[in-house]
Design a protein around this motif. Structure first.
Motif, mmCIF file in Angstrom:
data_model
loop_
_atom_site.group_PDB
_atom_site.id
_atom_site.type_symbol
_atom_site.label_atom_id
_atom_site.label_comp_id
_atom_site.label_asym_id
_atom_site.label_seq_id
_atom_site.Cartn_x
_atom_site.Cartn_y
_atom_site.Cartn_z
ATOM 1 N N VAL A 15 0.835 -1.208 0.000
ATOM 2 C CA VAL A 15 0.000 0.000 0.000
ATOM 3 C C VAL A 15 0.868 1.255 0.000
ATOM 4 C CG1 VAL A 15 -1.698 1.323 1.321
ATOM 5 C CG2 VAL A 15 -1.929 -1.156 1.134
ATOM 6 N N VAL A 16 1.894 1.260 0.851
ATOM 7 C CA VAL A 16 2.786 2.428 0.935
ATOM 8 C C VAL A 16 3.518 2.634 -0.388
ATOM 9 C CG1 VAL A 16 4.845 3.346 2.065
ATOM 10 C CG2 VAL A 16 3.047 2.276 3.433
ATOM 11 N N ARG A 17 3.941 1.551 -1.016
ATOM 12 C CA ARG A 17 4.637 1.660 -2.309
ATOM 13 C C ARG A 17 3.736 2.301 -3.356
ATOM 14 N NH1 ARG A 17 5.753 -3.246 -2.718
ATOM 15 N NH2 ARG A 17 7.683 -3.189 -1.518
ATOM 16 N N ARG A 18 2.458 1.944 -3.350
ATOM 17 C CA ARG A 18 1.518 2.565 -4.297
ATOM 18 C C ARG A 18 1.350 4.058 -3.998
ATOM 19 N NH1 ARG A 18 -1.278 -2.386 -3.648
ATOM 20 N NH2 ARG A 18 -2.727 -1.474 -2.128
ATOM 21 N N MET A 19 1.389 4.421 -2.730
ATOM 22 C CA MET A 19 1.302 5.841 -2.370
ATOM 23 C C MET A 19 2.521 6.606 -2.873
ATOM 24 S SD MET A 19 -1.575 6.299 -0.762
ATOM 25 C CE MET A 19 -1.403 7.768 0.236
ATOM 26 N N PHE A 20 3.684 5.959 -2.833
ATOM 27 C CA PHE A 20 4.891 6.592 -3.346
ATOM 28 C C PHE A 20 4.826 6.747 -4.867
ATOM 29 C CE2 PHE A 20 7.521 4.847 0.436
ATOM 30 C CZ PHE A 20 7.065 5.887 1.223
ATOM 31 N N GLN A 21 4.220 5.786 -5.532
ATOM 32 C CA GLN A 21 4.044 5.890 -6.984
ATOM 33 C C GLN A 21 3.133 7.062 -7.329
ATOM 34 O OE1 GLN A 21 2.600 1.968 -7.931
ATOM 35 N NE2 GLN A 21 4.648 1.053 -7.962
ATOM 36 N N LYS A 22 2.119 7.283 -6.503
ATOM 37 C CA LYS A 22 1.228 8.434 -6.722
ATOM 38 C C LYS A 22 1.979 9.748 -6.501
ATOM 39 C CE LYS A 22 -3.079 6.049 -5.545
ATOM 40 N NZ LYS A 22 -4.227 5.966 -4.597
ATOM 41 N N TRP A 23 2.890 9.754 -5.535
ATOM 42 C CA TRP A 23 3.712 10.946 -5.300
ATOM 43 C C TRP A 23 4.594 11.229 -6.516
ATOM 44 C CZ3 TRP A 23 4.536 15.393 -3.347
ATOM 45 C CH2 TRP A 23 5.825 15.918 -3.212
ATOM 46 N N LYS A 24 5.174 10.165 -7.081
ATOM 47 C CA LYS A 24 5.995 10.332 -8.280
ATOM 48 C C LYS A 24 5.151 10.858 -9.437
ATOM 49 C CE LYS A 24 9.653 9.719 -10.941
ATOM 50 N NZ LYS A 24 9.097 10.011 -12.255
ATOM 51 N N HIS A 25 3.935 10.347 -9.557
ATOM 52 C CA HIS A 25 3.030 10.835 -10.607
ATOM 53 C C HIS A 25 2.692 12.304 -10.370
ATOM 54 C CE1 HIS A 25 -0.138 10.825 -13.602
ATOM 55 N NE2 HIS A 25 -0.976 11.304 -12.710
ATOM 56 N N ARG A 26 2.521 12.676 -9.108
ATOM 57 C CA ARG A 26 2.242 14.083 -8.777
ATOM 58 C C ARG A 26 3.398 14.981 -9.217
ATOM 59 N NH1 ARG A 26 1.681 18.646 -8.129
ATOM 60 N NH2 ARG A 26 0.543 19.820 -6.528
ATOM 61 N N LEU A 27 4.614 14.527 -9.004
ATOM 62 C CA LEU A 27 5.785 15.303 -9.418
ATOM 63 C C LEU A 27 5.872 15.404 -10.940
ATOM 64 C CD1 LEU A 27 8.454 13.909 -6.923
ATOM 65 C CD2 LEU A 27 7.426 16.183 -6.891
ATOM 66 N N ASP A 28 5.595 14.297 -11.626
ATOM 67 C CA ASP A 28 5.624 14.316 -13.092
ATOM 68 C C ASP A 28 4.561 15.267 -13.640
ATOM 69 O OD1 ASP A 28 7.656 12.478 -12.999
ATOM 70 O OD2 ASP A 28 6.370 10.748 -13.376
ATOM 71 N N THR A 29 3.391 15.234 -13.010
ATOM 72 C CA THR A 29 2.312 16.127 -13.435
ATOM 73 C C THR A 29 2.692 17.589 -13.198
ATOM 74 O OG1 THR A 29 0.681 14.426 -12.883
ATOM 75 C CG2 THR A 29 -0.139 16.670 -13.140
ATOM 76 N N SER A 30 3.340 17.836 -12.069
ATOM 77 C CA SER A 30 3.745 19.212 -11.763
ATOM 78 C C SER A 30 4.801 19.697 -12.747
ATOM 79 C CB SER A 30 4.281 19.311 -10.334
ATOM 80 O OG SER A 30 5.555 18.707 -10.220
ATOM 81 N N LEU A 31 5.641 18.784 -13.252
ATOM 82 C CA LEU A 31 6.646 19.167 -14.247
ATOM 83 C C LEU A 31 5.977 19.597 -15.540
ATOM 84 C CD1 LEU A 31 9.570 19.422 -15.149
ATOM 85 C CD2 LEU A 31 9.552 16.978 -15.710
ATOM 86 N N THR A 32 4.930 18.871 -15.944
ATOM 87 C CA THR A 32 4.182 19.251 -17.140
ATOM 88 C C THR A 32 3.514 20.611 -16.948
ATOM 89 O OG1 THR A 32 3.743 16.916 -17.619
ATOM 90 C CG2 THR A 32 2.353 18.532 -18.722
ATOM 91 N N ALA A 33 2.895 20.801 -15.775
ATOM 92 C CA ALA A 33 2.252 22.088 -15.490
ATOM 93 C C ALA A 33 3.280 23.205 -15.422
ATOM 94 C CB ALA A 33 1.482 21.999 -14.173
ATOM 95 N N PHE A 34 4.460 22.881 -14.911
ATOM 96 C CA PHE A 34 5.529 23.869 -14.811
ATOM 97 C C PHE A 34 5.957 24.343 -16.201
ATOM 98 C CE2 PHE A 34 10.218 24.631 -14.442
ATOM 99 C CZ PHE A 34 10.137 25.802 -13.722
ATOM 100 N N LYS A 35 6.062 23.405 -17.142
ATOM 101 C CA LYS A 35 6.433 23.773 -18.512
ATOM 102 C C LYS A 35 5.415 24.739 -19.106
ATOM 103 C CE LYS A 35 8.820 19.424 -19.583
ATOM 104 N NZ LYS A 35 8.772 18.185 -20.385
#
Length: 270
Positions: A15-35
């Motif tokens: 469960v915790v590993r899946r939460m970390f994957q969501k955090w990574k997705h959040r960072l990737d999404t923020s990079l797209t928004a940042f661009k």
């Protein structure tokens, strides 16, 4: 049992590993928004703040302010992710305690209080560490070699995107050739550093959570329960069984005694 606890631990880590994957997705999404956000900020700089610099030169203070602002916006999502995982760990540890102390309600209740108090303490430590991490992120820094490699790749990618006219960069770069060099240079630097910072946070936030909410939490809980069981004044109370279980045990013991007596009678009869 030991196997049940191992299974519960594996379930928790999944469960915790899946939460970390969501955090990574959040960072990737923020990079797209940042661009996308960089378009407005770079254009604002070009039109309102660029002075006598020749095209292709960037203002470091502007670069620094942009990346610091956008990285700071990730702090609350990181803390919220931490709090969600803290609640998951709390629920899992309480479930393990409940299964471990079946029939001993007072011992379970005392352990549950320990778990809740430790969760609150560990969560506070982890939040403080994440806040410290984001304070450090306000210092714009990375190794020269790491930054140079990312910057080289960003420039190559942006040049290719610009030529193909089919990417976010083609929409960001204005057709005016007089400031296209400055825009492209600024965008490459911003994209490079933000990518590095995102990768750093993608590892660092999970490591903080793993250390405080799993490793240290479990170690402190283990010690607390051992100390709890060494409290001689309350030991008898803790080991008092639940009334229904004690009654059932007494009934089974009486049945066993009657069966033993019956076996002796049968043996003497023959």
């Amino acid at each position: 049992s030991g196997d049940a606890k191992e299974g519960e631990n594996e379930k928790l880590f999944s469960v915790v590993r899946r939460m970390f994957q969501k955090w990574k997705h959040r960072l990737d999404t923020s990079l797209t928004a940042f661009k996308e956000k960089m378009q407005e900020e770079c254009e604002a700089y070009e039109t309102g703040f660029r002075g006598r610099e020749l095209p292709g030169f960037i203002n470091y203070k502007t670069f620094e302010n942009i990346v610091k602002e956008h990285i700071k916006q990730l702090e609350m999502p990181a803390i919220n992710r931490l709090k969600m995982i803290a609640d998951i760990v709390l629920k899992s540890f309480i479930e393990i305690a409940k299964n471990s102390f079946i029939g001993f309600p007072l011992l379970f209740r005392a352990t549950k209080i320990k778990i809740e108090n430790l969760k609150r303490q560990q969560e506070e430590h982890a939040v403080a560490m994440i806040q410290a991490q984001f304070k450090m992120e306000q210092i714009v820094y990375t190794q020269d070699g790491v930054y140079s490699n990312h910057l080289s790749r960003a420039k190559i990618d942006n040049n290719e995107y610009s030529k193909k006219d089919c990417s976010w960069f083609a929409n960001i770069c204005p057709p005016d050739a007089s400031n296209e060099a400055s825009m492209q240079e600024m965008l490459s630097h911003l994209q490079s550093y933000y990518t590095i910072a995102s990768q750093r946070l993608g590892d660092q936030i999970p490591m903080i959570i793993l250390h405080f909410l799993l490793k240290e939490f479990a170690e402190n809980l283990h010690l607390s329960v051992l100390l709890l069981l060494q409290d001689r004044e309350k030991m008898n109370d803790y080991l008092n069984e639940e009334t229904s279980i004690a009654r059932k045990r007494k009934e089974l013991k009486c049945q066993m005694q009657r069966l033993t007596e019956a076996r002796h009678h049968m043996a003497n009869f023959y």
